[in-house]
Design a protein around this motif. Structure first.
Motif, PDB file in Angstrom:
ATOM      1  N   GLU A  17      16.133  50.059  65.369  1.00 19.51           N
ATOM      2  CA  GLU A  17      15.730  49.105  64.336  1.00 19.51           C
ATOM      3  C   GLU A  17      16.638  47.884  64.282  1.00 19.51           C
ATOM      4  N   GLN A  18      17.924  48.083  64.544  1.00 16.89           N
ATOM      5  CA  GLN A  18      18.840  46.933  64.602  1.00 16.89           C
ATOM      6  C   GLN A  18      18.457  46.025  65.774  1.00 16.89           C
ATOM      7  N   ALA A  19      18.165  46.635  66.913  1.00 19.22           N
ATOM      8  CA  ALA A  19      17.768  45.857  68.088  1.00 19.22           C
ATOM      9  C   ALA A  19      16.474  45.098  67.801  1.00 19.22           C
ATOM     10  N   ARG A  20      15.518  45.767  67.158  1.00 16.21           N
ATOM     11  CA  ARG A  20      14.250  45.115  66.816  1.00 16.21           C
ATOM     12  C   ARG A  20      14.491  43.884  65.940  1.00 16.21           C
ATOM     13  N   GLU A  21      15.354  44.009  64.934  1.00 10.17           N
ATOM     14  CA  GLU A  21      15.636  42.885  64.040  1.00 10.17           C
ATOM     15  C   GLU A  21      16.299  41.733  64.789  1.00 10.17           C
ATOM     16  N   GLU A  22      17.215  42.046  65.699  1.00 11.68           N
ATOM     17  CA  GLU A  22      17.868  41.009  66.501  1.00 11.68           C
ATOM     18  C   GLU A  22      16.844  40.251  67.359  1.00 11.68           C
ATOM     19  N   ILE A  23      15.959  41.005  68.002  1.00 14.26           N
ATOM     20  CA  ILE A  23      14.976  40.402  68.901  1.00 14.26           C
ATOM     21  C   ILE A  23      13.918  39.637  68.104  1.00 14.26           C
ATOM     22  N   LEU A  24      13.350  40.285  67.095  1.00 11.66           N
ATOM     23  CA  LEU A  24      12.309  39.652  66.285  1.00 11.66           C
ATOM     24  C   LEU A  24      12.852  38.449  65.523  1.00 11.66           C
ATOM     25  N   GLY A  25      14.048  38.582  64.975  1.00 10.88           N
ATOM     26  CA  GLY A  25      14.644  37.475  64.237  1.00 10.88           C
ATOM     27  C   GLY A  25      14.824  36.245  65.103  1.00 10.88           C
ATOM     28  N   SER A  26      15.311  36.454  66.327  1.00 13.80           N
ATOM     29  CA  SER A  26      15.512  35.307  67.219  1.00 13.80           C
ATOM     30  C   SER A  26      14.179  34.713  67.658  1.00 13.80           C
ATOM     31  N   TYR A  48      20.491  46.244  77.794  1.00 15.97           N
ATOM     32  CA  TYR A  48      19.184  46.687  77.304  1.00 15.97           C
ATOM     33  C   TYR A  48      18.998  48.145  77.691  1.00 15.97           C
ATOM     34  N   ASN A  49      17.994  48.762  77.116  1.00 18.25           N
ATOM     35  CA  ASN A  49      17.632  50.135  77.457  1.00 18.25           C
ATOM     36  C   ASN A  49      16.116  50.259  77.322  1.00 18.25           C
ATOM     37  N   GLU A  50      15.580  51.456  77.469  1.00 18.20           N
ATOM     38  CA  GLU A  50      14.131  51.641  77.386  1.00 18.20           C
ATOM     39  C   GLU A  50      13.585  51.170  76.042  1.00 18.20           C
ATOM     40  N   ALA A  51      14.308  51.454  74.968  1.00 17.16           N
ATOM     41  CA  ALA A  51      13.838  51.081  73.630  1.00 17.16           C
ATOM     42  C   ALA A  51      13.794  49.563  73.470  1.00 17.16           C
ATOM     43  N   THR A  52      14.831  48.871  73.911  1.00 19.07           N
ATOM     44  CA  THR A  52      14.838  47.411  73.750  1.00 19.07           C
ATOM     45  C   THR A  52      13.787  46.767  74.653  1.00 19.07           C
ATOM     46  N   GLU A  53      13.608  47.316  75.829  1.00 16.20           N
ATOM     47  CA  GLU A  53      12.568  46.806  76.723  1.00 16.20           C
ATOM     48  C   GLU A  53      11.185  46.977  76.079  1.00 16.20           C
ATOM     49  N   ARG A  54      10.954  48.121  75.473  1.00 20.31           N
ATOM     50  CA  ARG A  54       9.686  48.391  74.790  1.00 20.31           C
ATOM     51  C   ARG A  54       9.475  47.432  73.616  1.00 20.31           C
ATOM     52  N   GLU A  58       6.408  44.940  72.986  1.00 17.81           N
ATOM     53  CA  GLU A  58       5.603  45.053  71.759  1.00 17.81           C
ATOM     54  C   GLU A  58       5.557  43.747  70.977  1.00 17.81           C
ATOM     55  N   LEU A  59       6.622  42.968  71.042  1.00 15.41           N
ATOM     56  CA  LEU A  59       6.676  41.707  70.302  1.00 15.41           C
ATOM     57  C   LEU A  59       5.952  40.570  71.030  1.00 15.41           C
ATOM     58  N   GLY A  60       5.346  40.881  72.157  1.00 18.06           N
ATOM     59  CA  GLY A  60       4.503  39.903  72.839  1.00 18.06           C
ATOM     60  C   GLY A  60       5.166  38.996  73.850  1.00 18.06           C
ATOM     61  N   PHE A  61       6.393  39.301  74.223  1.00 23.89           N
ATOM     62  CA  PHE A  61       7.034  38.509  75.272  1.00 23.89           C
ATOM     63  C   PHE A  61       6.352  38.824  76.607  1.00 23.89           C
ATOM     64  N   ASP A  62       6.256  37.826  77.469  1.00 26.04           N
ATOM     65  CA  ASP A  62       5.665  38.011  78.790  1.00 26.04           C
ATOM     66  C   ASP A  62       6.656  38.618  79.777  1.00 26.04           C
ATOM     67  N   ALA A  63       7.942  38.383  79.545  1.00 27.81           N
ATOM     68  CA  ALA A  63       8.973  38.843  80.472  1.00 27.81           C
ATOM     69  C   ALA A  63      10.346  38.725  79.816  1.00 27.81           C
ATOM     70  N   ALA A  64      11.334  39.366  80.446  1.00 27.83           N
ATOM     71  CA  ALA A  64      12.717  39.283  79.971  1.00 27.83           C
ATOM     72  C   ALA A  64      13.650  39.266  81.169  1.00 27.83           C
ATOM     73  N   VAL A  65      14.749  38.524  81.022  1.00 27.55           N
ATOM     74  CA  VAL A  65      15.706  38.420  82.119  1.00 27.55           C
ATOM     75  C   VAL A  65      16.984  39.200  81.818  1.00 27.55           C
ATOM     76  N   THR A  66      17.539  39.753  82.879  1.00 26.55           N
ATOM     77  CA  THR A  66      18.794  40.494  82.823  1.00 26.55           C
ATOM     78  C   THR A  66      19.903  39.576  83.326  1.00 26.55           C
ATOM     79  N   VAL A  67      21.066  40.125  83.588  1.00 20.53           N
ATOM     80  CA  VAL A  67      22.125  39.352  84.232  1.00 20.53           C
ATOM     81  C   VAL A  67      22.331  39.804  85.674  1.00 20.53           C
ATOM     82  N   SER A  68      21.440  40.671  86.160  1.00 24.28           N
ATOM     83  CA  SER A  68      21.511  41.112  87.554  1.00 24.28           C
ATOM     84  C   SER A  68      21.162  39.946  88.461  1.00 24.28           C
TER      85      SER A  68
END
Length: 115
Positions: A17-26, A48-54, A58-68
């Protein structure tokens, strides 16, 4: 300009839930300021982990970038995109190499050496 979280925490270490608030808030802040949809997300510190990726999905992003480091291929998970870092210390020769698949070869060699 795309979201990167509200306070730049290591999302993979937060409660869901903390991760969700950080992502959704931004996402809300960026969309409000730009008056347009935020399509991409960047995991702060590459954490990130499976939950943050999910959550990102769910929040409708098309993609996300890592630092790899690496390039994107047809089978690359769009929510775990590698990227190539370029900053003011990057020489023109390095820049040309980073635009090619040489970065993938280099990263493969580094993984072998670490093992």
């Amino acid at each position: 300009i795309q979201p990167h979280s509200k306070s730049h925490p290591r999302l993979g270490e937060l409660e869901t839930e903390q991760a969700r608030e950080e992502i959704l808030g931004s996402k809300r802040i960026v969309e409000s300021l730009l008056s347009k949809k935020a399509n991409f997300f960047a995991y702060p510190h590459g954490s990130y982990n499976e939950a943050t990726e999910r959550i990102v999905q769910e929040l409708g992003f098309d993609a996300a970038v890592t630092v790899s480091e690496g390039t994107v291929h047809a089978k690359t998970n769009p929510y775990q995109l590698p990227r190539v870092s370029i900053d003011r210390s990057t020489t023109f020769s390095q820049f040309k190499g980073k635009l090619s698949l040489a970065v993938d070869v280099y990263e493969s060699i580094k993984r072998i050496i670490r093992v």
